[in-house]
Scaffold this active site. Structure first.
Site, short mmCIF file in Angstrom:
data_model
loop_
_atom_site.label_atom_id
_atom_site.label_comp_id
_atom_site.label_asym_id
_atom_site.label_seq_id
_atom_site.Cartn_x
_atom_site.Cartn_y
_atom_site.Cartn_z
N LYS A 13 0.86 -0.93 0.20
CA LYS A 13 -0.37 0.12 -0.09
C LYS A 13 1.09 1.08 -0.25
O LYS A 13 2.05 1.22 0.04
CB LYS A 13 -0.81 0.22 1.17
CG LYS A 13 -0.28 0.50 2.61
CD LYS A 13 -0.37 1.44 2.78
CE LYS A 13 0.58 1.51 4.50
NZ LYS A 13 1.72 1.85 4.52
N LEU A 145 6.11 0.58 2.71
CA LEU A 145 4.23 0.33 2.13
C LEU A 145 3.66 -0.86 2.42
O LEU A 145 3.18 -1.50 1.34
CB LEU A 145 5.56 -0.08 0.15
CG LEU A 145 6.34 1.29 -0.03
CD1 LEU A 145 7.19 0.43 -1.34
CD2 LEU A 145 5.99 2.15 -0.43
N ASP A 209 -2.79 -0.53 7.47
CA ASP A 209 -2.63 -1.44 6.29
C ASP A 209 -2.79 -2.79 6.12
O ASP A 209 -2.65 -3.78 4.24
CB ASP A 209 -1.00 -1.97 6.64
CG ASP A 209 0.17 -0.88 6.26
OD1 ASP A 209 -0.57 0.03 6.23
OD2 ASP A 209 1.12 -0.79 7.08
#
Length: 441
Positions: A13, A145, A209
């Protein structure tokens, strides 16, 4: 209950809007990207049936545990509601697992092993056959990420499948937004268990997340105060958007950047509060845009989204959380008129994203030119897409009696997966979008 071998996958993400304002109870939006983690589950040979193994070559980790030596007595069968898992960790189980981790010293490896063992004991049983769980990732590790959440979702999905807690996803129709009650129930359960995996790794994660890695699309998250429940809204109707993800390779510490903004707010409240409120307002505007039905997402829709990207970055610069390397990335993209660029995450280094203009508006050679320029300055560039699918599963097509197809034998081979080289090899061999047969919850 699904019998190995099979593959599961979950995306990483980026934070699209709302960084830093989210610390003060304002909403943030995160979106899935097409860079993903993959997990292959295979059975052990009979002589190793008493072992369970975790393989994670991307962090140089491989370890086997004797199944009956694990602390099963801490959570007797039936003592945990596997359908509605608690949101808090069982601290007694965490402490009992210390013995199983006594030989694992590197923090990154230790947290991954703890998450795996915690979920394994909660979801499985000591009479299950020995298996190997092998993780490969096309995501940069530790770059902000969502790589840990992506892996946690893969672990939760694989363990829920082998224990029979969820069924493989049912194939959807041509419209990916079609609602399927069984798929939704399955991914909600996987998400809940993945959150506990994230707690093993991070202690007190927000949950955004693992929500993105489970559901895909985008998620608006707002952490509430005074005991009110957190707000989490999924958005899956908008089309995938072309994105450049650029790693500045500048180390940064989230805690430092958060503390710097807190100091600015304390010293200049009348200046800083309007900036945070501006980020809140544009996040609300983006939330409305991302709920637009796919068929209505035209050029004007994309242009408004890119404008919000540009404004959000400017506000983050005003908070002092950018970095000269991030500004160099943004300026290079601006000079070639590729799209709009912003930092993503805490800032002070880390990654930037460029939301690329539509293909009809931009020559592919300009994108290649930008990538070459950025890589020439030592940055790492990933061509990806924003807002894709969430967790998925790939099962063999053969029955027990049928012969393996040559490609399938390679696809579900442990040794072949572990021997793959770079991210491109992983994507080409098992990747979502590269291999037919993937289905998504």
């Amino acid at each position: 209950m699904v019998t190995p071998p099979f593959l599961v996958s979950a995306p990483g993400k980026v934070i699209l809007f709302g960084e830093h304002a989210a610390v003060y109870g304002k909403p943030a939006i995160a979106a899935a990207i097409s860079l993903r983690s993959y997990l292959l589950t295979t059975k052990h040979e009979p002589e190793f049936s008493e072992l369970v193994t975790l393989e994670f070559p991307d962090i140089k980790f491989q370890y086997s545990w004797k199944i009956h030596s694990l602390p099963w007595d801490v959570v007797p069968k039936g003592s945990i509601d596997t359908v509605r898992p608690p949101s808090e960790l069982n601290t007694t189980l965490v402490e009992a697992l210390e013995h199983a981790l006594v030989d694992v010293h590197i923090p990154l490896q230790r947290s991954a092993a703890l998450a795996f063992l915690y979920l394994y004991i909660c979801l499985c049983s000591p009479d299950m056959p020995g298996m190997t769980f092998s993780v490969r990732s096309t995501l940069p590790i530790g770059a902000g990420l969502g790589s840990s959440a992506s892996v946690s979702v893969c672990l939760a999905a694989a363990l829920c499948l082998v224990s029979g807690e969820v069924s493989p996803p049912e194939k959807k129709g041509d419209d990916d937004s079609d609602f399927n009650a069984a798929n939704y129930a399955g991914i909600e359960l996987i998400d809940a268990w993945a959150f506990l995996g994230e707690r093993c790794i991070h202690g007190n994660p927000s949950g955004i997340d693992n929500a993105v890695a489970s559901h895909g699309g985008a998620v608006m998250f707002q952490r509430m105060t005074k005991g009110n429940p957190n707000v989490r809204e999924s958005m899956r109707s908008f089309p995938p958007l072309k994105l450049l993800l650029i790693d500045s390779r500048q180390p940064r510490r989230t805690a430092v950047q958060v503390a710097n903004v807190a100091t600015l707010l304390q010293n200049y409240p009348l200046v800083t509060e309007p900036i945070l409120n501006g980020i809140h307002a544009l996040t609300d505007e983006a939330y409305k845009l991302l709920q637009t039905p796919k068929e209505n997402c035209d050029d004007a829709w994309e242009e408004r989204l890119r404008e919000l990207v540009r404004v959000n970055h400017g506000l983050l610069v005003a908070l002092g959380v950018s970095h000269p390397k991030l500004e160099a990335i943004r300026m290079a993209a601006d000079e070639l008129e590729i799209g709009e660029t912003k930092l993503t995450g805490a800032g002070g280094g880390g990654c930037a994203i460029t939301l690329v203009k539509r293909g009809v508006d931009i020559d592919e050679s300009r994108i290649c030119g930008l990538i070459e320029r950025l890589e020439g300055h030592g940055f790492e560039v990933f061509e990806t897409s924003l807002g894709g699918v969430g967790a998925g599963c790939l099962l063999p097509t053969k029955s027990e009696a049928a012969e393996w197809e040559e490609w399938e034998e390679k696809l579900f081979s442990l040794h072949h997966l572990l021997g793959l080289g770079d991210r491109e090899d992983i994507q080409k061999t098992v990747g979502v979008g590269s291999i037919d047969g993937w289905a998504f919850w």
